[in-house]
Write an enzyme that holds these catalytic residues in place. Structure first.
Site, mmCIF file in Angstrom:
data_model
loop_
_atom_site.group_PDB
_atom_site.id
_atom_site.type_symbol
_atom_site.label_atom_id
_atom_site.label_comp_id
_atom_site.label_asym_id
_atom_site.label_seq_id
_atom_site.Cartn_x
_atom_site.Cartn_y
_atom_site.Cartn_z
ATOM 1 N N THR A 57 0.820 -1.212 0.000
ATOM 2 C CA THR A 57 0.000 0.000 0.000
ATOM 3 C C THR A 57 0.852 1.258 0.000
ATOM 4 O O THR A 57 0.440 2.296 -0.516
ATOM 5 C CB THR A 57 -0.933 -0.021 1.236
ATOM 6 O OG1 THR A 57 -1.810 -1.129 1.087
ATOM 7 C CG2 THR A 57 -1.744 1.245 1.366
ATOM 8 N N TYR A 71 -8.258 0.774 -3.202
ATOM 9 C CA TYR A 71 -7.133 1.231 -4.021
ATOM 10 C C TYR A 71 -6.418 0.009 -4.548
ATOM 11 O O TYR A 71 -6.723 -1.116 -4.155
ATOM 12 C CB TYR A 71 -6.169 2.095 -3.172
ATOM 13 C CG TYR A 71 -5.644 1.343 -1.989
ATOM 14 C CD1 TYR A 71 -6.314 1.369 -0.770
ATOM 15 C CD2 TYR A 71 -4.503 0.544 -2.094
ATOM 16 C CE1 TYR A 71 -5.867 0.635 0.311
ATOM 17 C CE2 TYR A 71 -4.045 -0.198 -1.015
ATOM 18 C CZ TYR A 71 -4.739 -0.142 0.179
ATOM 19 O OH TYR A 71 -4.289 -0.878 1.243
ATOM 20 N N SER A 104 1.783 -7.631 -0.407
ATOM 21 C CA SER A 104 2.621 -8.543 0.401
ATOM 22 C C SER A 104 1.953 -9.880 0.670
ATOM 23 O O SER A 104 2.637 -10.851 0.996
ATOM 24 C CB SER A 104 3.054 -7.882 1.697
ATOM 25 O OG SER A 104 1.976 -7.735 2.576
ATOM 26 N N THR A 137 1.718 -4.200 4.220
ATOM 27 C CA THR A 137 1.619 -4.410 5.672
ATOM 28 C C THR A 137 1.105 -5.808 6.041
ATOM 29 O O THR A 137 1.288 -6.238 7.175
ATOM 30 C CB THR A 137 0.704 -3.353 6.326
ATOM 31 O OG1 THR A 137 -0.594 -3.420 5.731
ATOM 32 C CG2 THR A 137 1.281 -1.965 6.170
ATOM 33 N N ASP A 138 0.471 -6.498 5.085
ATOM 34 C CA ASP A 138 -0.149 -7.786 5.436
ATOM 35 C C ASP A 138 0.853 -8.807 5.969
ATOM 36 O O ASP A 138 0.582 -9.500 6.951
ATOM 37 C CB ASP A 138 -0.865 -8.395 4.221
ATOM 38 C CG ASP A 138 -2.180 -7.700 3.906
ATOM 39 O OD1 ASP A 138 -2.458 -6.647 4.518
ATOM 40 O OD2 ASP A 138 -2.922 -8.207 3.053
ATOM 41 N N LYS A 210 0.560 -7.003 12.870
ATOM 42 C CA LYS A 210 -0.517 -6.144 12.360
ATOM 43 C C LYS A 210 -1.790 -6.553 13.096
ATOM 44 O O LYS A 210 -2.216 -7.697 13.039
ATOM 45 C CB LYS A 210 -0.670 -6.350 10.850
ATOM 46 C CG LYS A 210 -1.699 -5.439 10.213
ATOM 47 C CD LYS A 210 -1.771 -5.641 8.703
ATOM 48 C CE LYS A 210 -2.768 -4.681 8.079
ATOM 49 N NZ LYS A 210 -2.852 -4.816 6.619
ATOM 50 N N GLU A 330 -1.091 -27.722 29.738
ATOM 51 C CA GLU A 330 -2.305 -28.523 29.558
ATOM 52 C C GLU A 330 -2.012 -29.774 28.734
ATOM 53 O O GLU A 330 -2.743 -30.756 28.811
ATOM 54 C CB GLU A 330 -3.348 -27.664 28.840
ATOM 55 C CG GLU A 330 -4.673 -27.597 29.578
ATOM 56 C CD GLU A 330 -5.697 -26.803 28.785
ATOM 57 O OE1 GLU A 330 -6.817 -27.258 28.680
ATOM 58 O OE2 GLU A 330 -5.334 -25.735 28.251
HETATM 59 N N1 ASP Z 1 -2.616 -5.915 1.000
HETATM 60 C C1 ASP Z 1 -1.643 -4.870 1.160
HETATM 61 C C2 ASP Z 1 -0.271 -5.498 1.209
HETATM 62 O O1 ASP Z 1 0.062 -6.117 2.170
HETATM 63 C C3 ASP Z 1 -1.948 -4.083 2.366
HETATM 64 C C4 ASP Z 1 -0.965 -3.023 2.754
HETATM 65 O O2 ASP Z 1 0.130 -2.890 2.252
HETATM 66 O O3 ASP Z 1 -1.289 -2.264 3.695
HETATM 67 O O4 ASP Z 1 0.465 -5.381 0.272
#
Ligand code: ASP
Length: 373
Positions: A57, A71, A104, A137-138, A210, A330
């Site tokens: 992103t 997007y 990602s 971010t994924d 995340k 456990e």
């Molecule tokens: N789906 C995107 C990625 O991980 C989300 C992001 O970058 O925030 O590339």
């Protein structure tokens, strides 16, 4: 692989990132410039930082400034990303390489290895002081942890993304990237392991997860951030105590591929066939993202014992975001010859398992590794 180098420092300009991207990523392509003598002397004093762009992103673009969630990721090339944040040039001599241009979630192990080798190669160069990886971010937390485990360097490695594309109102990528370069160029970050700069924080690449898919404050670690970046200065408050980078026994130079590791998500009313499918696909280990303390339902215990007897490693992690899995609490891990993932979430446990399995499949050794990293 695309490569570009940015020139001398440019004046500060507010919101330039969003504007440059909104105007059809209209920042002019960067060209090598003759530096005047004073400029060359100043450049010689600044650290050299390489930005390796992989997409996400932070390189995304939406149709409208109000599109913060709708997007396309992985659109904007690295030269445009750098040009949109000219302030980075006041901190470091920055150049960029386009390694991938993907979201990602599409990362494969082969790409992880390729990226790790490139980071390692660059950091061996005397003329590189730090590396920034721009990333979706994924799966950012997996890549950050992977680099933490396998890159043998004390030099700063910073992984950075954004929750909003650069075209959105209140885009977070510009500041995150500026902060990433700040950390990569800072002496304080040397030896701190791989870090992640999101939302003003310096997060620990090993610990960070995340936690939400919407807001810029998406990244969180149960053990707290390492510090903050404020107006071009780093403030560190704690250090990573786990083995990483220079103290790691793993080295990307000795890894050409990763063994397959599967994750099975725990819930009520599970079906054993999922485990069989993982094994049939060639999984050398299965991370059980169990409920609570990484629990395995009574009706699946025999299945997991069977998996272990066939040679695959069973690793108990938990679907609970915080806390850590206790061994032999456990469930009798010693008796079943299972490994526990400590505080690593299932995705991170999968990374450590894959890296560790390049060296050993001895469960005692694997458990030691899970305690130490
Ligand atoms: N789906 C995107 C990625 O991980 C989300 C992001 O970058 O925030 O590339």
């Amino acid at each position: 692989m695309f490569s570009c180098r940015s020139g001398a420092a440019l004046p500060l300009r507010g919101a330039v990132f969003a504007l440059a991207l909104a105007s059809g990523f209209g920042a002019a392509p960067l060209v090598a410039r003759e530096m005047p003598e004073a400029g060359a002397a100043a450049a010689a004093k600044k650290p050299n930082v390489v930005i390796l762009a992989t997409g996400g992103t932070i390189a995304g673009a939406g149709a409208d400034a109000a599109n913060s969630a709708t997007y396309t990721a992985a659109k904007v090339p690295v030269d445009k990303l750098i040009a949109a944040v000219p302030q980075v040039n006041t901190i470091a001599n920055v150049r960029g390489e386009q390694v991938f241009q993907i979201a990602s979630e599409s990362f494969t192990d082969a790409q992880l290895v390729q990226l790790g080798k490139r980071v390692s190669q660059l950091l061996k160069q005397d003329d590189v002081d730090g590396v920034v990886v721009t990333h979706g971010t994924d799966t950012l937390e997996e890549t950050a942890f992977f680099l933490d485990l396998v890159v043998k360097s004390d030099k700063p490695i910073v992984v950075v993304g954004s929750m909003r594309p650069g075209t959105a109102i209140s885009a977070d990528g510009a500041l995150n990237l500026l902060d990433a370069v700040t950390v990569a160029a800072s002496k304080e970050a040397i030896g701190q392991g791989v870090t992640v700069t999101m939302n003003d924080y310096i997060q620990c690449g090993r610990d960070v997860n995340k936690r939400t898919n919407i807001v810029p404050s998406a990244f969180y670690s149960q053990w707290g951030p390492l510090g903050m970046v404020v107006e071009g200065k780093t403030y560190f408050f704690r250090s990573l105590t786990k083995r990483h980078n220079m103290s790691s026994e793993f080295d990307i130079d000795q890894i050409d591929s990763l063994p397959l590791v599967g994750i099975v998500y725990g819930s009520g009313n599970m079906i054993p066939g999922v485990y069989d499918a993982e094994l049939q696909a060639g999984a050398k280990a299965i991370v059980n993202a169990g409920t609570g303390n990484g629990s395995v339902p009574g009706y699946l215990v025999d299945k997991l014992k069977d998996i272990r007897s066939k040679g695959a490693i069973v690793i108990r992690s938990s679907r609970v975001p915080d806390g850590f899995v206790l061994r032999n609490a456990e469930q009798p891990d010693d008796k079943y010859d299972w490994v526990v993932a400590h505080d690593l979430n299932p995705a991170k446990a999968k990374i450590l398992a894959a890296v560790a399995l390049t060296k050993t499949s001895d469960t005692k050794e694997l458990q030691r590794i899970f305690w130490e990293y």
